[in-house]
Structure formats: C-alpha cells, structure tokens
Design a protein around this motif. Structure first.
Motif, short mmCIF file in Angstrom:
data_model
loop_
_atom_site.label_atom_id
_atom_site.label_comp_id
_atom_site.label_asym_id
_atom_site.label_seq_id
_atom_site.Cartn_x
_atom_site.Cartn_y
_atom_site.Cartn_z
N LEU A 178 10.25 16.54 17.14
CA LEU A 178 9.48 15.93 16.06
C LEU A 178 9.82 16.53 14.71
CD1 LEU A 178 6.03 15.66 17.89
CD2 LEU A 178 7.55 13.77 17.30
N GLU A 179 9.96 17.86 14.67
CA GLU A 179 10.28 18.51 13.40
C GLU A 179 11.67 18.14 12.90
OE1 GLU A 179 9.62 22.65 14.09
OE2 GLU A 179 7.45 22.52 13.64
N ASN A 180 12.60 17.88 13.81
CA ASN A 180 13.93 17.45 13.40
C ASN A 180 13.90 16.08 12.71
OD1 ASN A 180 15.17 19.75 14.35
ND2 ASN A 180 15.65 18.88 16.36
N LEU A 181 12.88 15.28 13.03
CA LEU A 181 12.73 13.96 12.40
C LEU A 181 11.87 14.02 11.14
CD1 LEU A 181 12.18 11.75 15.59
CD2 LEU A 181 14.24 11.89 14.17
N GLY A 182 11.40 15.24 10.79
CA GLY A 182 10.63 15.40 9.55
C GLY A 182 9.13 15.35 9.73
N PHE A 183 8.64 15.35 10.96
CA PHE A 183 7.20 15.31 11.19
C PHE A 183 6.62 16.73 11.27
CE2 PHE A 183 8.59 11.31 13.37
CZ PHE A 183 7.98 10.43 12.48
N ALA A 184 5.32 16.84 10.94
CA ALA A 184 4.57 18.06 11.21
C ALA A 184 3.88 17.89 12.57
CB ALA A 184 3.53 18.32 10.13
N VAL A 185 3.67 19.00 13.27
CA VAL A 185 3.15 18.94 14.63
C VAL A 185 1.81 19.66 14.71
CG1 VAL A 185 3.55 19.48 17.07
CG2 VAL A 185 5.47 18.83 15.59
N ASN A 186 0.80 18.98 15.26
CA ASN A 186 -0.51 19.58 15.51
C ASN A 186 -0.70 19.65 17.03
OD1 ASN A 186 -3.18 20.52 15.18
ND2 ASN A 186 -3.95 18.45 15.45
N LYS A 187 -1.03 20.85 17.52
CA LYS A 187 -1.12 21.08 18.97
C LYS A 187 -2.57 21.20 19.41
CE LYS A 187 0.24 24.52 22.49
NZ LYS A 187 0.86 25.84 22.68
N VAL A 243 0.85 -1.20 0.00
CA VAL A 243 0.00 0.00 0.00
C VAL A 243 0.88 1.24 0.00
CG1 VAL A 243 -1.84 1.24 1.21
CG2 VAL A 243 -1.77 -1.26 1.28
N ASP A 244 0.53 2.21 -0.86
CA ASP A 244 1.33 3.44 -0.95
C ASP A 244 1.29 4.21 0.36
OD1 ASP A 244 1.92 2.87 -3.55
OD2 ASP A 244 0.33 4.13 -4.41
N GLU A 245 2.34 4.96 0.57
CA GLU A 245 2.48 5.75 1.79
C GLU A 245 1.32 6.74 1.95
OE1 GLU A 245 5.44 9.28 3.00
OE2 GLU A 245 6.46 7.38 2.60
N GLY A 246 0.75 6.79 3.16
CA GLY A 246 -0.30 7.76 3.47
C GLY A 246 -1.70 7.26 3.20
N SER A 264 -0.55 3.37 5.95
CA SER A 264 0.73 2.91 5.43
C SER A 264 1.81 3.96 5.66
CB SER A 264 0.61 2.61 3.93
OG SER A 264 1.89 2.34 3.38
N ALA A 265 2.94 3.51 6.23
CA ALA A 265 4.10 4.38 6.41
C ALA A 265 5.13 4.16 5.29
CB ALA A 265 4.74 4.12 7.77
N GLY A 266 4.72 3.42 4.25
CA GLY A 266 5.65 3.12 3.16
C GLY A 266 6.66 2.07 3.61
N THR A 267 7.75 2.02 2.90
CA THR A 267 8.79 1.03 3.24
C THR A 267 9.85 1.60 4.14
OG1 THR A 267 9.95 1.61 1.21
CG2 THR A 267 8.41 -0.23 1.11
N GLU A 268 9.85 2.93 4.32
CA GLU A 268 10.88 3.56 5.13
C GLU A 268 10.24 4.51 6.14
OE1 GLU A 268 13.67 5.45 2.61
OE2 GLU A 268 14.35 3.59 1.66
N GLY A 269 9.41 3.96 7.02
CA GLY A 269 8.78 4.78 8.03
C GLY A 269 9.76 5.20 9.11
N PRO A 273 5.27 7.88 8.22
CA PRO A 273 6.04 8.48 7.13
C PRO A 273 6.48 9.89 7.47
CG PRO A 273 3.71 8.45 6.60
CD PRO A 273 3.86 7.68 7.86
N LYS A 274 7.57 10.31 6.86
CA LYS A 274 8.00 11.69 7.03
C LYS A 274 6.92 12.64 6.52
CE LYS A 274 13.06 11.41 7.08
NZ LYS A 274 14.30 11.91 6.47
N GLU A 275 6.88 13.83 7.15
CA GLU A 275 5.91 14.89 6.84
C GLU A 275 4.49 14.54 7.29
OE1 GLU A 275 6.14 15.94 2.75
OE2 GLU A 275 8.26 16.54 2.85
N SER A 276 4.30 13.36 7.92
CA SER A 276 2.97 13.09 8.50
C SER A 276 2.82 13.90 9.79
CB SER A 276 2.80 11.60 8.79
OG SER A 276 3.80 11.15 9.70
N THR A 277 1.57 14.06 10.23
CA THR A 277 1.26 14.94 11.36
C THR A 277 1.19 14.15 12.66
OG1 THR A 277 0.01 16.44 9.94
CG2 THR A 277 -0.41 16.58 12.31
#
Length: 548
Positions: free
Chosen positions: A322-331, A272-275, A299-304, A356-360
């Motif tokens: 979290l942002e250093n690891l590539g995630f977006a943050v919702n507060k 399954v494709d990422e996201g 799905s987090a893809g193959t490189e979550g 996956p990267k850029e996920s929230t």
C-alpha cells in the motif's frame, strides 16, 4: 444465595440488606475504577475480608494509580461508589448525563455530591417559601368564612385562622383541630367497604388471569412479548448532520461523535475536490438509530489510485504494497478463529475502488485465536467455601470433595488440589479437592517414598522433546514439597522417609517452542522474519507411598 464476585458487591449487598438499581450503580463504579487503573479498589485473602472493606473502608482515589485521570471522571467514580445508596446516582440517566458532560469538559468539577442528611437540615423559611405554602396548602382549598386571614405567629410560624378552625404550622401547643366522632365513624365504614370491594376485584382478576391462561392463543402471547420488549428498550435516534463538501476526516469524526459508524468508499470526480464528501446514504436531518452504519462517498479527484487486495497477506506485506502506491496505512487488530496471527483479515476501502494518494487504508490484522486458558489458583489453606468461590472466579469447577487426615493443614481447610497452583488449564476444568480432618488420632503411622521418576511419555506429553528441560515437583497430599528441581536427564531418584501422608502428586512442566520462519518478498527482495513462540505445558502423576 448470592452469586457473583465479592470484589464488585455493594455494601448493602454485603450486609444482606435491600438492593436495587443503586446497588448496580455501585458495582458499575467499581468496574469503572478497574477499567481506569487496572486493579480493583478492595482486595484481600478471603471473601469475608473483601466484603468488610466494601462496608468500612473508603474508596481510594483512582488518581493514586493513574494521575492523568480527569477530575470529572474521578468525581463520577466517587459518587457511584458512595457507601450510602442515597448519596450515589439515583438512576442511570443521571450517571449517563455526567459521563456525556465529562466528554465535553473532562477537567471541570461539575459532579454534584448530594448529602441527604445535610439537605434535610434546619434552615430559615423565606418569604417565597411562605407564599408557596399558602398557595399549595390543603387548607387553602377548604371553604372557610369570608373573614379568614393569614397571620404570622410570634414564633415565626405560619398560622391560618378562620371562624371555625385554627391551623398553626409554626406552633401547635395552643391550638387544636375540631374532632368529629360521626365523621370518623363514616370514614371507617367507607374504608372497610372500599377494602372489601378491592378484594373482590383482585379475586375476579386472578380468576380471569389464571383461569384463562391456558386458552390464550400462542400468537397473542408472542405479540404481547414483542410489545413488551419494544416498550422496555426503545432505540435512541440522532439527527444526520450536513457533511456534504466536508473533508473525509471531519465527516468521520462528526458521525462517530453521534454514535454512528462511518464506512468510506472513494469515487473519481471532476466536480468535487479530492478528499471531500460527495454524498452520504442518509440525507441531512434524517433521524438515524445510534449504532447504524452510514456510507460516505469521498472524492478521489480525477486521478484516483486503485486500491489493491491485501486480504490474506501478512501485515508487513500489505503495508509495503500500500505504501508503494502512495497510501497511508492504519492498523487495527482483532482475534480470529480462522486467520493466523499477523495476517490481514479485511480492509477498508475494499479492493477495486479508487482512492486519492496519501489517503488512509485501514487493514484489520488477526491476533490469532484468543488464548482462553486460565491459571489455576492456590486453594491450599482455604475453606471449602472460599476455595469454591476462588475456583469459580477463575472459571473453574470444583469436582469431588473428600476428607482426609492431615497434620500440616488445619481442620476444615483444603489440603490437596488435583491441579497444581500456577498451571494453565481450559475454562470449566474440574478440580478435585481434599479437606483436612486435622491430624490422625494415632501418630504412629509413617510412610516412605522410594521411586524413580521417568521422563514424560507420548501419552502424557505428545509434544515433549527428549533432552529439553523439565520442571519436576513432588508434593505429598499434605502439601509437603519433597522435590522441586529443573532437569534434562531421567530417571530422577526420589527416596524419602518418615512421611505423614500416604500419597502424593508429581507435577511436570515443560516448554514447547515453535521456531521462527524467514521469507523473502518476491517483489521487493526484502527478507521477512517471523519470531518463534514458546508455551508452557503441565501434567501430573499420582504416586502411592509405602507404609513403614
């Protein structure tokens, strides 16, 4: 006795008339008005003045205060708050239907405003109406002779004729129905007999209910209670949509629209494709109760990327991590009895899962303990009844009520309150009041105040810092303010003569300041500053004056 806030009472309740669910719909309309505008539509100095406004004044448009309110929402509020109960929504089902329609078409004016007076007005009867009258009239079911017929009267009314009777729905001046005295006597006798039978049945049922109540088993009563409860509140169910292969955001939006609560977990997948949604813990078309949680595997893809644990960190630390690891943050923010303000209480997805990267990543941040202190209202000048209502509306209690002579406040009005207006206290704090009996019969007595006001001690104000500013107010029991100043030095001299009151109250208000803190992030070297806080506190002293 009527309990509640007069700001939300319906006109019929204010008049002491009959009230039903339409009265609650009116109160709900006032609540919606306040939710939309931040204020109640009717206000005044006394409860009576507010009640009169509910009865006489038209509801202001919420758009006067918030122009962005949709047209349909404004119409819904207006219909809820009609003065006449017959012009409001007749039940909650009608209101809920319009609210749901408003979510879909917010700017469409679809709300139907009914006017019973107009709807019951005179109008022309149509051919279709005549046909319905013929088909549904009770006279049509009577066994008439074969030569009966329907004719229209010259005045336009409907007339049913037969050999034995003539019924005129349009004019009744020329025709009379047959009167049968024997039939009327038989009907009267049957009615009396029926009444006696009904009374006997009611008596037997009452004996069974009240006589056998003590013999009922507790289990049977509990079972009946459960059955009644289930009949009263049937849960609402919705059909699970097909969201497999849909993007995480679209799936979440679909579930929230149906009133379901999505919970997201991420899994690595080569298929399954990422996201996109891999699966859900409920199959499509399954009936699910509204408010239930639905877990979605995304799905987090193959490189979550593994989600770190940020619970217990400050929001700034969690966001940076979290942002250093590539995630977006919702507060999101909520009050917490255990976590300090600014600390992360929980997170979604939880730590240890891969996303996956850029996920929230949603983090729930504590606002600290909810400040539940209430502000003391000004009761001076109110009647005992109005003052009690005002205190109860602020979640305060009225304690001792005494009566005293007072020349500055009218007879029957509150002339003293044990907590100063504007101070903040805990809910359910008891406030003692005094009611004025008017001026003293003899005006010869006068009093003097000769005292030295000392600084707050540790018993009165354990967190007071010597040398800090203190707001000092000295007022007589009659409401006369003798001293009102801000000072840092004590003692303060207070010498006053010719006073009409025999005692007074000293109110001191001071500020407690908590300094800010500065921390350095060991990983990034970034300096994080937390601002300090300030809180005002008050206490009172009683003082007796000397008779001159």
């Amino acid at each position: 006795n009527v309990m509640g806030s007069v700001h939300y009472t319906s006109p019929e309740q204010a008049r002491g008339g009959y009230s039903d669910e339409k009265s609650d719909i009116y109160s709900l309309g006032i609540t919606m008005f306040e939710m939309l505008t931040g204020r109640v539509p009717f206000n005044g100095e006394t409860t009576v003045a507010i009640a009169i406004k509910h009865i006489q004044e038209e509801l202001p448009s919420p758009k006067e205060y918030v122009p962005e309110i949709p047209t349909s929402v404004e119409s819904i509020v207006f219909k809820c708050c009609q003065k006449s109960p017959d012009r409001r929504y007749q039940n909650m089902q009608e209101l809920i239907a319009d609210l749901k329609q408003s979510l879909i078409n917010p700017d469409e004016d679809f709300v139907v405003h009914s006017d019973p007076d107009t709807e019951a007005g005179t109008r022309m009867i149509t051919d279709s109406d005549r046909e319905q009258i013929k088909n549904h009239s009770g006279y049509h079911e009577v066994n008439y002779h074969d030569n009966r017929d329907y004719n229209e009267s010259e005045s336009g009314g409907m007339r049913l004729r037969s050999d034995t009777a003539a019924y005129d729905l349009g004019q009744d001046e020329d025709d009379e129905y047959d009167y049968d005295p024997k039939f009327e006597r038989v009907t009267t006798i049957l009615a009396i007999v029926a009444g006696i039978v009904i009374c006997i049945i009611i008596g037997v049922l009452a004996l069974k209910v009240f006589g056998g109540a003590s013999n009922k088993e507790p289990e049977a009563e509990q079972e009946q209670t459960v059955v009644d409860s289930e009949e009263q509140s049937e849960p609402e169910y919705v059909s699970m949509p097909d969201i497999i292969g849909v993007s995480a955001e679209d799936a979440r939006r679909s579930l929230e629209t149906l009133g379901l609560i999505p919970e997201v977990v991420y899994e690595e997948s080569e298929i399954v494709d990422e996201g996109l949604v891999i699966r859900a813990d409920a199959e499509k078309n399954t009936q699910i109760m509204v408010g239930s949680k639905v877990e979605l595997a995304i799905s987090a893809g193959t490189e979550g990327v593994e989600v770190p644990d940020v619970s217990g960190s400050t929001y700034e630390e969690a966001k940076a991590k979290l942002e250093n690891l590539g995630f977006a943050v919702n507060k999101t923010e909520n009050y917490s009895e255990t976590a300090e303000a600014g600390m992360v209480v929980s997170q979604m997805p939880i730590s240890g899962t891969k996303a996956p990267k850029e996920s929230t990543i949603t983090v729930n941040v504590s606002l600290g303990k909810e400040d539940v202190k209430v502000r003391v209202p000004n009761l001076i000048g109110l009647t005992e009844e109005d003052g009690t209502v005002e205190a109860l509306e602020q979640k305060l209690q009225i304690g001792n009520v005494t009566y005293t002579y007072n020349s500055e406040v009218g007879e029957g009005m509150i002339c003293y309150q044990s907590y100063a207006h504007g101070s903040y206290v805990e809910p359910d704090t008891v406030i003692d009041i005094k009611i004025s009996k008017g001026p003293e019969p003899t005006q010869n007595k006068s009093y003097r105040c000769n005292t030295s006001i000392t600084a707050p001690d540790t018993t009165e104000a354990p967190d007071y810092t010597p040398g800090s500013e203190v707001h000092v107010q000295l007022a007589t029991d009659g409401g006369q303010v003798l001293l009102d100043t801000v000072t840092t030095s004590f003692p303060q001299a207070a010498n006053y003569y010719g006073l009409s009151s025999s005692a007074g109250t000293i109110t001191m208000t001071y500020t407690v300041t908590t300094p800010g803190t500065t921390q350095t992030d060991p990983d990034t070297g970034e300096t994080i500053s937390t601002p300090g806080t300030s809180e005002q506190k008050s206490f009172t002293r009683r003082i007796e004056f000397t008779e001159e």
